[in-house]
Design an enzyme around this catalytic site. Sequence first.
Site, PDB file in Angstrom:
ATOM      1  N   GLU A   1      14.462  32.262 119.027  1.00 37.06           N
ATOM      2  CA  GLU A   1      14.600  33.722 118.242  1.00 37.06           C
ATOM      3  C   GLU A   1      14.102  35.283 118.010  1.00 37.06           C
ATOM      4  O   GLU A   1      13.004  35.790 117.659  1.00 37.06           O
ATOM      5  CB  GLU A   1      13.849  32.887 116.532  1.00 37.06           C
ATOM      6  CG  GLU A   1      15.019  32.138 116.310  1.00 37.06           C
ATOM      7  CD  GLU A   1      14.948  31.778 114.545  1.00 37.06           C
ATOM      8  OE1 GLU A   1      13.674  32.202 114.040  1.00 37.06           O
ATOM      9  OE2 GLU A   1      15.701  31.131 114.268  1.00 37.06           O
TER      10      GLU A   1
ATOM     11  N   GLU B   1      18.793  24.814 115.640  1.00 39.03           N
ATOM     12  CA  GLU B   1      18.557  24.452 114.097  1.00 39.03           C
ATOM     13  C   GLU B   1      19.711  24.649 113.296  1.00 39.03           C
ATOM     14  O   GLU B   1      20.181  25.963 113.168  1.00 39.03           O
ATOM     15  CB  GLU B   1      17.618  25.666 114.503  1.00 39.03           C
ATOM     16  CG  GLU B   1      16.583  25.170 114.868  1.00 39.03           C
ATOM     17  CD  GLU B   1      15.129  26.276 114.659  1.00 39.03           C
ATOM     18  OE1 GLU B   1      15.172  27.074 113.553  1.00 39.03           O
ATOM     19  OE2 GLU B   1      14.024  27.248 115.428  1.00 39.03           O
TER      20      GLU B   1
HETATM   21  C1  BGC Z   1      12.516  28.684 112.630  1.00 35.08           C
HETATM   22  C2  BGC Z   1      11.844  27.527 112.314  1.00 35.08           C
HETATM   23  C3  BGC Z   1      11.475  27.769 110.963  1.00 35.08           C
HETATM   24  C4  BGC Z   1      13.123  28.243 110.514  1.00 35.08           C
HETATM   25  C5  BGC Z   1      13.188  28.002 109.023  1.00 35.08           C
HETATM   26  C6  BGC Z   1      13.951  29.031 112.481  1.00 35.08           C
HETATM   27  O1  BGC Z   1      13.483  30.589 112.121  1.00 35.08           O
HETATM   28  O2  BGC Z   1      12.866  28.669 114.084  1.00 35.08           O
HETATM   29  O3  BGC Z   1      10.246  27.503 113.030  1.00 35.08           O
HETATM   30  O4  BGC Z   1      11.094  27.204 109.936  1.00 35.08           O
HETATM   31  O5  BGC Z   1      13.965  28.934 111.274  1.00 35.08           O
HETATM   32  O6  BGC Z   1      12.732  29.654 108.238  1.00 35.08           O
END
Ligand code: BGC
Length: 459
Positions: free
Chosen positions: A173, A357
């Site tokens: 990111e 994610e």
């Molecule tokens: C990040 C994580 C973070 C998650 C929730 C993403 O932007 O890669 O490290 O915990 O979002 O905010």
Amino acid sequence: MPTDASPTRDLRFPEGFLWGAATAAHQIEGSPMADGAGPSIWTRFAHTPGMTLNGDTGDIACDHYNRWKDDVALMRELGLKAYRFSVSWSRIHPEGIGRVNQAGVDFYSRLVDELLANDIEPLLTLFHWDLPAALDDKGGWLNRDCADWFAEYGTTLYRALDGRVKKWVTLNEPWVITDGGYLHGALAPGHRSRYEAPIASHNLMRAHGAAVQAYRAEGKHEIGLVVNIEPKHAASDSAEDEAAVKRAHAYMNEQYLHPALLGRYPPELAEVFGDAWPEIDPVDFDLIRQPLDFVGINYYTRSVTRADASYPLRAGGVRQPGATYTETGWEVFPMALTELLLWFKDTYGDLPLYITENGAAFFDPPVAEGGRVRDPLRIDYLRKHITAVHDAITAGVDVRGYMAWSLLDNLEWSLGYSKRFGIVHVDYGTQQRTPKDSAHWYSGVIASNGRALADPLPY
Ligand code: BGC
């Protein structure tokens, strides 16, 4: 496009689909200075009064640095096929470059061996925000030398682990790194400068390119980039709102993918940054635009955008009446995940994609007698989003895996331990791990390769 699981739909995923969960070093490991590691900007930032909620730090976090073996056993119990984690750069090179700290390399080497022994495929992210403090002292991502630093660090790990790690990620990111770290200052290193942000972004992309180039010289498997994408929808059909959407989309979604995959920036960025937009040497795109084996997409929400003179340099969208919001204030909007996967294919072509994610923070009840954590909202979130991925695959997008964020409740950066994203509950007092109902439910989805998405929910 339907995103509702129903018993009549066949929601099985392609054979070999990679089901997993993700974490990041600073968010779970703890012991940031153990065994010869150097400080990172996050250790410094969290130890600066006022920077994190309740002064929370990553000093202990989930103590994964000591409990990694049990954590892998837990992944195995849940049936994960893959585990995405990141390496803490300053454990490997305490000064950021030069001297290698073998104890740091050994930690990740043992972790990788343990994953493989349990049939869990490692996906290794080189950089998930914890820049060595020694490099920040040299200007961090504002210093053009960062491309060489990052390639050197990558090379150390490629040489140590490429036989065993087959999927590598350069950056996690880049948008959040610069928006949070250099523009708004909510994340380390805590700068607030419209002038620095585009320079840091550009250098991050140069570093990404240099690490991919170094990988081609050393590695034999796959390397990619992870970006967070947030579809931007207009608050109204006015020309002003439509134009604002274009700018917001360029700023967040195209600022990194365009240079990495097309070798140029979207024209709206010059308008977004105004006099802060730097002169870019076109030669830099030769470094930035490297062939990638895959792109990882992190998806959490969409944003409904209204024209605002300071947008997107002031965060925020328009809240939707009747919508569900997570504890981080993000609208639950699964359809936009299908939309963005289709947009990616239309814009950048057929590149293998992974959802690296996806997940949600909700207030979970305490662990009940007998060790149960009921988290129906998280199950509903995951179910709808995984179904949205299935919709994209059905429409022809080459999505090869899905990583839930996160395996464990963990340190949510400057929000400290106040937000719980895990499918596994962590008691920070005892370090006891308790799989939530969502973890058990996700196990069933993995074991049935998606078929169980259509089953009635356990509530
Ligand atoms: C990040 C994580 C973070 C998650 C929730 C993403 O932007 O890669 O490290 O915990 O979002 O905010």
